[in-house]
Design an enzyme around this catalytic site. Structure first.
Site, PDB file in Angstrom:
ATOM      1  N   ASP A  39     113.100  60.550   3.793  1.00 40.89           N
ATOM      2  CA  ASP A  39     111.782  60.300   3.113  1.00 40.89           C
ATOM      3  C   ASP A  39     110.925  61.623   2.694  1.00 40.89           C
ATOM      4  OD1 ASP A  39     112.741  57.598   3.502  1.00 40.89           O
ATOM      5  OD2 ASP A  39     111.035  56.984   4.690  1.00 40.89           O
ATOM      6  N   GLY A  47     104.657  50.469   5.919  1.00 40.95           N
ATOM      7  CA  GLY A  47     105.483  50.134   6.885  1.00 40.95           C
ATOM      8  C   GLY A  47     106.275  48.988   6.180  1.00 40.95           C
TER       9      GLY A  47
HETATM   10  O1  PMV Z   1     111.852  51.893   5.830  1.00 43.20           O
HETATM   11  P1  PMV Z   1     111.921  53.519   5.838  1.00 43.20           P
HETATM   12  O2  PMV Z   1     111.121  53.714   4.358  1.00 43.20           O
HETATM   13  O3  PMV Z   1     111.016  53.984   6.791  1.00 43.20           O
HETATM   14  O4  PMV Z   1     113.216  53.960   5.384  1.00 43.20           O
HETATM   15  C1  PMV Z   1     114.075  54.593   6.645  1.00 43.20           C
HETATM   16  C2  PMV Z   1     115.050  54.995   6.186  1.00 43.20           C
HETATM   17  C3  PMV Z   1     116.153  54.989   7.432  1.00 43.20           C
HETATM   18  O5  PMV Z   1     117.475  55.373   7.038  1.00 43.20           O
HETATM   19  C4  PMV Z   1     116.355  53.548   8.037  1.00 43.20           C
HETATM   20  C5  PMV Z   1     115.614  55.658   8.492  1.00 43.20           C
HETATM   21  C6  PMV Z   1     115.672  57.443   8.206  1.00 43.20           C
HETATM   22  O6  PMV Z   1     114.919  58.290   8.745  1.00 43.20           O
HETATM   23  O7  PMV Z   1     116.799  57.763   7.295  1.00 43.20           O
END
Ligand code: PMV
Length: 310
Positions: free
Chosen positions: A143, A94
């Site tokens: 991701d 997270g």
């Molecule tokens: O914080 P993370 O690794 O979950 O990255 C999320 C990236 C976002 O652009 C905020 C959400 C997404 O689904 O692309």
């Protein structure tokens, strides 16, 4: 044993959810998964180097992890016998480094190997996306794409998403620092959507600005123009501040990194806490890392080139 890597978002987080392209790179840290016999579908998650369990869940048990596993299993073409999954992660959870997508892709790969499902990349992506939708709500798919393909990627949301490997002729070095506990990605994504609903014109103008930053960054990466890449990271951080996803601690870490010689710095991922990244000239890397160390829960120095597929 199956694995999948975590990622850093170099440019375009949040805007990517709304259809703007983004640029991300796999990092040499991730999740490993192995299967075992079990009476019910379930998983156990551990941090690398520690026998202690970080989390344990059964498919569909109402926890986010359990519901994500159920969604992933439902997206597979075959109904599988009850299977246990042992997951080990050397990514902080997270923190904006793509741990949930790495869990999903490593799990899908482990099941594919164990049962000889013959899943191609589209099927692995679909399974990982089903899990990611539980973790993130309206997930862009960035991701899982990086966890699946590795490397340095330009990603644009769509059905199917457009994924292109980028090359950068010069070795880029990043310092990645987790400056505080991460926030809930789903909540951060919903916050930006709410801001857009309240102020559609200004927020769409910010997204257009981020699109211009991403386009310039793509060109700067292709030419290995480090100072320009750094300046574009600073601009992207400013746009993310305007979207309300930075925090005083992330801003302070970006300022500290720049003062210590970084070419540019920004938050990475969903924000609200979690990680920042700084682009550093090699001879300044130790100095920047030292400047960030006191507040950092997790610090990683990594060259951007040479990140290959897991
Ligand atoms: O914080 P993370 O690794 O979950 O990255 C999320 C990236 C976002 O652009 C905020 C959400 C997404 O689904 O692309």
């Amino acid at each position: 044993m199956a694995q999948a890597s975590g990622k850093v978002l170099l440019f375009g987080e949040h805007a990517v959810v709304h259809g703007i392209p983004a640029i991300a790179a796999a990092i040499p840290a991730g999740v490993q998964a192995r299967t075992s016999g079990a009476e019910r579908h379930g998983l156990v998650l551990r941090a690398a180097g520690s026998p202690a369990e970080v989390a344990r869940a059964e498919a569909g048990d109402g926890s986010r992890l359990g519901d994500a596993l159920a969604a992933l299993l439902a997206a597979l073409p075959d109904t599988l016998p009850a299977t246990g999954l042992e997951l080990t992660s050397d990514l902080p959870f997270g923190a904006g480094l793509g741990s949930s997508a790495a869990i999903a892709v490593a799990t899908a790969r482990a099941l594919d190997q164990r049962y000889g499902l013959g899943l191609d990349e589209d099927a692995l992506f679909a399974a990982a996306m089903a899990a990611e939708a539980v973790f993130h709500g309206n997930a862009s798919g960035l991701d899982p794409a990086v966890a699946l393909h590795g490397g340095l990627l330009r990603f644009e949301r769509g059905t199917p998403p457009q994924v292109r490997q980028l090359r950068c002729p010069s070795a880029l070095e990043l310092v990645i620092a987790q400056v505080e506990a991460g926030a809930d990605t789903r909540r951060m994504v919903e916050g930006v959507a709410a801001l857009r609903a309240a102020h559609p014109g200004p927020v769409d103008a910010l997204f257009a600005s981020i699109a211009a930053i991403v386009a310039s960054a793509e060109a700067a990466l292709a030419r290995g123009e480090q100072e320009r890449i750094g300046a574009l990271m600073d601009l992207n951080h400013g746009a993310l501040c305007a979207l309300g996803v930075s925090t005083p601690a992330l801003d302070a870490a970006c300022h500290a990194a720049r003062a210590a010689g970084a070419l540019g710095a920004k938050l990475t991922g969903a924000g609200g806490g979690g990680c920042m990244i700084a682009l550093v000239p090699s001879h300044q890397a130790a100095q920047v890392a030292r400047a960030l160390q006191p507040g950092s829960l997790h610090l990683l120095r990594t060259p951007l080139t040479g990140m290959e597929k897991p």
